[in-house]
Design an enzyme around this catalytic site. Structure first.
Site, PDB file in Angstrom:
ATOM      1  N   HIS A  25       0.983  -1.265   0.051  1.00 15.01           N
ATOM      2  CA  HIS A  25      -0.068   0.176  -0.152  1.00 15.01           C
ATOM      3  C   HIS A  25       0.762   1.385  -0.137  1.00 15.01           C
ATOM      4  CE1 HIS A  25      -3.302  -2.613   1.237  1.00 15.01           C
ATOM      5  NE2 HIS A  25      -2.387  -3.457   1.929  1.00 15.01           N
TER       6      HIS A  25
ATOM      7  N   SER B 117      14.270  21.627 -16.653  1.00 14.25           N
ATOM      8  CA  SER B 117      13.412  22.490 -17.083  1.00 14.25           C
ATOM      9  C   SER B 117      13.502  23.678 -17.679  1.00 14.25           C
ATOM     10  CB  SER B 117      12.680  22.769 -15.536  1.00 14.25           C
ATOM     11  OG  SER B 117      11.782  23.980 -15.870  1.00 14.25           O
TER      12      SER B 117
ATOM     13  N   LYS C 238      16.041  22.209 -11.750  1.00 18.98           N
ATOM     14  CA  LYS C 238      15.141  20.902 -11.858  1.00 18.98           C
ATOM     15  C   LYS C 238      16.016  19.652 -12.677  1.00 18.98           C
ATOM     16  CE  LYS C 238      10.956  20.524 -11.917  1.00 18.98           C
ATOM     17  NZ  LYS C 238      10.059  19.458 -11.016  1.00 18.98           N
TER      18      LYS C 238
ATOM     19  N   GLU D 155       9.545   8.221 -16.489  1.00 18.29           N
ATOM     20  CA  GLU D 155       8.511   8.652 -16.911  1.00 18.29           C
ATOM     21  C   GLU D 155       7.662   8.106 -18.132  1.00 18.29           C
ATOM     22  OE1 GLU D 155       7.323  13.039 -14.885  1.00 18.29           O
ATOM     23  OE2 GLU D 155       9.538  12.937 -16.043  1.00 18.29           O
TER      24      GLU D 155
END
Ligand code: ARG
Length: 467
Positions: A168, A289, A295, A302
């Site tokens: 979980h 970024s 960043k 992803e």
């Protein structure tokens, strides 16, 4: 007004394969039905199939040796031309099969026009797709093995590093990081098996099925299978020209593979976040970024996750495509190729990038150890401790639940409770508890096959290295 018959018998050089029956095709239809931009990539497979077919025609006495030789040479020249972008495709070429046949006939004349004897584009495409699938599945399987090896290397390099195992996404029990990597090894092993298994059914030769009923010629299908390296031939011509199970199975295997890789990608995203800080992704595999200078984004991981959607979609496309089709071939089947090709390309690209990325992962052992040092991860061990002292597990669970509550309320680690505090919860808690209740002992106790103890994981790594 019916078309009058020809005044004298003619054998026209057709502009289209069906121009005798349908002299005019609307240009919009030509565009709408064309698949050349997509199936062009099958040209080698198509030519391989044609060369085998030519051989079978020759052996059946339907082509002279000279004609067969002309066809072989013509096809080889066309293959060369397409490879080097020198082949002249015509706007009227509906698909790769027609383009090659037209090119061949233009090049060698009469013999070229005989190649399609006893063959339909229906069994031709069924063959080309199987030949293509054989290559793709083999490539995917090779890449799966490479990724598995990369996982074993990671597991070996960090053997002994503990981390919290999760259920979980809540900290549950300590595990070894290596055990976690090897979980993906096992998933990939099943994926490999699925591709391999699908190949067994895919490698049946459909050629000789004609358009749907078989052919009138004594072409040896056994011989064709031998020439093309198929262990068996299909046993029903109607099925052979309309079956796309082999693609569907490939896509099912690919979809599940991508689901596994997506989970790996997700964990990379999660673990490389500042919140987790378990790993850093190699800089070359991250992007920045355009606005926020600080960043370092996990875009590769992803996209590994994101691209799974395309492959799952491809599987659904194939299932939907075939589900309402009456036997046998229907033109709908032409739509099998974009999802098939895209899924195979995507799966390979994702595997390739992961094989390159994985060795560069930076593991933050300190962060993992600190997280694994959370004493609440030992709560299950604590219950098991009481069980060993004769307390039924349900009661032990309840007692430890109270201990956990007590410790949390006082912001104390379980391991920081005093003997007096322990005894208030159960008389069974003795002086041996201190030695029992450690991360190291917890890990060491998980010594059954498949569990996370160091000796088990090390043995598994050894076993996998030996493969
Ligand atoms: N381009 C077609 C396909 O991909 C080849 C078979 C065409 N057959 C036909 N009967 N029109 O399915």
């Amino acid at each position: 007004r019916p078309t009058p018959p020809p005044r004298q018998s003619t054998h026209p050089a057709p502009t289209k394969a069906w121009s005798g029956r349908l002299p005019e095709t609307d240009p919009a239809v030509e565009q709408f039905t064309a698949s050349l931009p997509v199936d062009r990539r099958l040209y080698k497979h198509d030519i391989t199939g044609s060369i085998a077919h030519c051989q079978a025609l020759h052996e059946a006495g339907l082509l002279s040796e000279q004609e067969a030789e002309q066809i072989r040479a013509g096809l080889a020249a066309i293959e060369e031309e397409i490879t080097h972008n020198r082949f002249h495709f015509s706007p009227s070429d509906e698909d790769i099969h027609m383009a090659i046949e037209r090119g061949l006939t233009e090049r060698i004349g009469a013999a070229g026009a005989k190649l399609h004897t006893g063959r339909s584009r229906n069994d031709q495409i069924a063959l080309d797709l199987r030949l293509y699938l054989r290559e793709e599945a083999t490539a995917v399987m090779g890449l799966i093995r490479a990724l598995q090896q990369a996982l074993v290397k990671q597991a070996k390099a960090h053997l002994g590093v503990p981390m919290p195992g999760y259920t979980h996404l809540q900290r549950a029990q300590p595990v070894l990081l290596s055990h976690h990597w090897l979980a993906y090894y096992d998933m990939l092993d099943r994926d490999y098996g699925r591709f391999n298994d699908g190949l067994k059914r895919a490698l049946r030769l459909p050629l000789g099925s004609g358009a749907l009923a078989g052919t009138n010629y004594a072409l040896s299908r056994k011989r064709l299978a031998e020439l093309l390296g198929f262990p068996a031939v299909t046993t029903n011509s109607l099925d052979a020209v309309s079956d796309r199970d082999f693609i569907t199975e490939f896509l099912a295997a690919s979809a599940l593979l991508m689901v596994h890789l997506s989970r790996l990608g997700e964990e990379m995203v999660l673990w490389s976040s500042q919140e987790f800080g378990f790993i850093d992704l190699p800089e070359g595999f991250c992007t920045g970024s355009s606005m926020m200078p600080q960043k370092k984004n996990p875009d590769v991981a992803e996209l590994v996750r994101g691209k799974s959607g395309r492959v799952i979609g491809a599987l659904v496309t194939l299932l939907t495509l075939v589900k309402g089709l009456p036997l046998s071939y229907n033109r709908d089947l032409q739509e099998d190729k974009p999802p098939f090709f895209d899924a195979a390309d995507t799966a390979k690209a994702v595997l390739v990038i992961l094989v390159r990325l994985l060795p560069g992962l930076i593991v933050h052992r300190d962060r993992l150890e600190r997280a694994a040092g959370d004493s609440l991860l030992l709560a299950t061990d604590l219950a098991d401790y009481l069980v060993l002292k004769g307390v039924p597990f349900r009661q032990a669970h309840a007692v430890v639940g109270q201990v956990v509550r007590y410790a949390l309320e006082r912001k104390k680690a379980l391991t920081a409770l005093s003997p007096a505090e322990w005894r208030r919860f159960s008389k069974q808690f003795g002086p041996d508890l201190k030695k029992y209740l450690t991360l190291e002992q917890s890990l060491a106790r998980k010594a059954q096959q498949g569990a996370t103890a160091m000796n088990q994981v090390a043995a598994r790594i050894k076993e996998l290295e030996g493969q």
